[in-house]
Design a protein around this motif. Structure first.
Motif, PDB file in Angstrom:
ATOM      1  N   MET A  48      14.570  -2.702  -4.532  1.00 30.72           N
ATOM      2  CA  MET A  48      13.288  -2.557  -3.848  1.00 30.72           C
ATOM      3  C   MET A  48      12.303  -3.633  -4.295  1.00 30.72           C
ATOM      4  N   MET A  49      11.459  -4.051  -3.353  1.00 31.18           N
ATOM      5  CA  MET A  49      10.484  -5.120  -3.613  1.00 31.18           C
ATOM      6  C   MET A  49       9.276  -4.905  -2.710  1.00 31.18           C
ATOM      7  N   ALA A  50       8.091  -5.164  -3.227  1.00 31.08           N
ATOM      8  CA  ALA A  50       6.867  -5.020  -2.438  1.00 31.08           C
ATOM      9  C   ALA A  50       6.550  -6.312  -1.689  1.00 31.08           C
ATOM     10  N   PHE A  51       5.849  -6.162  -0.543  1.00 36.70           N
ATOM     11  CA  PHE A  51       5.329  -7.335   0.160  1.00 36.70           C
ATOM     12  C   PHE A  51       3.896  -7.049   0.593  1.00 36.70           C
ATOM     13  N   ASP A  52       3.146  -8.115   0.873  1.00 32.97           N
ATOM     14  CA  ASP A  52       1.730  -7.972   1.208  1.00 32.97           C
ATOM     15  C   ASP A  52       1.432  -8.094   2.692  1.00 32.97           C
ATOM     16  N   SER A  93       0.813  -1.215   0.000  1.00 28.22           N
ATOM     17  CA  SER A  93       0.000   0.000   0.000  1.00 28.22           C
ATOM     18  C   SER A  93       0.853   1.274   0.000  1.00 28.22           C
ATOM     19  N   ARG A  94       2.094   1.140   0.359  1.00 27.24           N
ATOM     20  CA  ARG A  94       2.985   2.306   0.389  1.00 27.24           C
ATOM     21  C   ARG A  94       4.084   2.212  -0.670  1.00 27.24           C
ATOM     22  N   TYR A  95       4.071   1.158  -1.448  1.00 30.80           N
ATOM     23  CA  TYR A  95       5.203   0.860  -2.327  1.00 30.80           C
ATOM     24  C   TYR A  95       5.434   1.931  -3.395  1.00 30.80           C
ATOM     25  N   ASP A  96       4.412   2.324  -4.126  1.00 27.31           N
ATOM     26  CA  ASP A  96       4.607   3.306  -5.205  1.00 27.31           C
ATOM     27  C   ASP A  96       5.158   4.620  -4.664  1.00 27.31           C
ATOM     28  N   GLU A  97       4.613   5.048  -3.532  1.00 34.58           N
ATOM     29  CA  GLU A  97       5.111   6.269  -2.900  1.00 34.58           C
ATOM     30  C   GLU A  97       6.576   6.105  -2.510  1.00 34.58           C
ATOM     31  N   ALA A  98       6.924   4.933  -1.992  1.00 36.49           N
ATOM     32  CA  ALA A  98       8.298   4.681  -1.561  1.00 36.49           C
ATOM     33  C   ALA A  98       9.268   4.717  -2.735  1.00 36.49           C
TER      34      ALA A  98
END
Length: 479
Positions: A390-394, A293-298
């Motif tokens: 960088m990598m996203a997690f759920d 939920s914060r990944y794109d901003e990060a």
């Protein structure tokens, strides 16, 4: 530097018996800044013999004598601290202001912490209350070979030399041949402070030469090594023949887990920590795992932070990162950046080649990859340059699983405003050290890792324990 070509053996500066010249390269200019000697077997044998001869007397020195000597070393070190920063900047490319504060500052930081730890340390005592006739003694292990890296020279030299000295061991320091000037200066400090002859010895050499000779030497009781995991394996194999103790502080691939409730500055702070010392730190948080939920901003924040970082020569004042240490390191980092591109990671900042306007020197663009996965080389290999993946997690469980899916286990980082979550995740990640919300660990806390990050602990009472044998004696006469 007056003693650049000499070694320090048995309390004296001596010319090599079996030496050959080696140029120390200024990473900002690619030109030689000094010439040292690399030793051979005869030099190694002489240094070990001096340490072996000094051990019977030094092992019986009192704690008070050792504390007094360490305080003398600290006094001389503080007087020459700026000089130390200048030497480190020249030899390995740390920006001059950063080098005087951070690089040189680690030496005095660890000296002060070890002085306090030694004052508090008890070398003898009963097993437990009511069993006074079982006596426990901690005594020095003997002659120690201390092999240190180029990236944080004083940090690693003081983390090995000072506890060895404090526990009554004698030693031979072999610094990295790529950053030897700081070790030569440190040796001058040790001599001026009055370290007894033979207790501390220093000779320059490379890994295949002096490093291997010390690791296999029958009169060396312990090897303490900081460096690459590959070299750590080789040292362990070389030391196995004589069953000597081997303490290893090796590579890392730290995960920086940024939860959605983290501080708004967490990403920018993670970039700064990752790129400090031009990314040449084993405990750098080089994998940034961000809640989806914060990944794109990060990613946007990481791009902005990376693009704001300037790159310049080590001799220039100001807030910037310097070059990598060597041509070999430059080529390795360039190759890994290209691998990231080839494997399909999303290059969002930096990339291959030197930064604009820097056509000479081992300079690298501050680089960020987004949309990575844990099968990519840039997520698995220790890059040792200014490169963030960088990598996203759920879910929290996903973040822990990704963080632990690595051969390394040195340092992990957690960013969250939820104290219980912070404690829960800190317990679950498999690493010797964890930093929460940018808060570092206190002076004298243990530094070391798990898995292929090594098996030793440096700093504080744990650093003293590394150099001690523990003996148990039954029937101890009780007064």
């Amino acid at each position: 530097m007056e003693n650049a070509r000499n070694f320090y053996i048995d309390g004296k500066w001596v010319a090599p018996t079996d030496g050959r010249d080696f140029d120390v390269i200024d990473p900002s200019t690619e030109e030689a800044t000094a010439t040292i000697s690399l030793g051979g077997q005869a030099d190694t044998d002489a240094a070990v013999a001096a340490a072996r001869a000094a051990f019977p007397t030094w092992r019986l020195s009192s704690k008070a004598e050792r504390v007094e000597l360490m305080e003398s070393i600290l006094d001389v070190y503080m007087r020459r601290s700026d000089e130390m920063g200048e030497a480190i900047s020249r030899e390995m490319g740390a920006p001059i202001e950063m080098s005087k504060v951070q690089q040189s500052g680690t030496g005095s930081f660890h000296l002060k912490a070890f002085i306090q730890s030694l004052k508090d340390f008890e070398f003898e005592g009963s097993l437990r209350a009511g069993e006074d006739d079982t006596h426990i003694i901690h005594e020095p292990i003997g002659v120690c070979a201390l092999i240190t890296p180029w990236n944080w020279p004083m940090n690693q030299i003081t983390l090995k030399v000072i506890p060895a000295l404090a526990t009554g061991c004698t030693m031979i320091l072999k610094p990295s041949e790529q950053s030897p000037l700081s070790a030569i200066l440190f040796t001058e400090i040790m001599h001026e402070a009055g370290v007894p002859a033979g207790v501390y010895n220093m000779l320059n050499g490379d890994g295949p030469g002096v490093g291997s000779q010390l690791s296999a030497h029958k009169d060396v009781d312990m090897v303490s090594f900081t460096g690459s995991t590959r070299a750590g394996r080789a040292i362990t194999i070389a030391a196995a023949e004589t069953i000597k103790r081997v303490s290893l502080e090796l590579g890392g691939k730290g995960a920086n887990i940024v939860f959605a409730d983290a501080d708004p500055k967490a990403v920018a702070q993670g970039i700064a920590r990752c790129f400090n010392n031009t990314g040449q730190s084993c405990n750098a948080p080089t994998r940034m795992l961000v809640e989806r939920s914060r990944y794109d901003e990060a990613v946007t924040q990481a791009i902005d932070a990376a693009n704001a970082i300037s790159v310049n020569a080590a001799s220039e004042t100001g807030q910037h990162i310097g070059p990598l240490v060597s041509q070999m390191q430059f080529d390795k980092v360039q190759d890994l950046i290209q691998k990231g591109i080839d494997e399909g990671a999303n290059l969002v900042a930096g990339g291959v080649g030197r930064p604009e306007g820097l056509n000479r020197g081992f300079f690298v663009k501050p680089t960020v990859f987004a949309d990575c996965n844990n099968d990519m080389n840039i997520m698995r290999e220790e890059v040792f340059g200014p490169v963030l993946s960088m990598m996203a997690f759920d879910t929290e469980e996903d973040a822990i699983a990704i963080a632990n899916d690595t051969d390394y286990g040195l340092t992990n980082y957690i960013q969250t405003s939820d104290p219980e979550k912070a404690r829960r995740v800190a317990r679950a990640v498999r690493s010797g050290m964890v930093d929460i919300n940018g808060k570092g660990r206190g002076a004298g806390s243990p530094f070391g890792g798990m898995k292929q990050s090594g098996n030793g602990r440096e700093g504080g009472k744990w650093g003293l324990d590394e150099f001690l044998e523990v003996r148990a004696i039954g029937g101890w006469p009780v007064e």
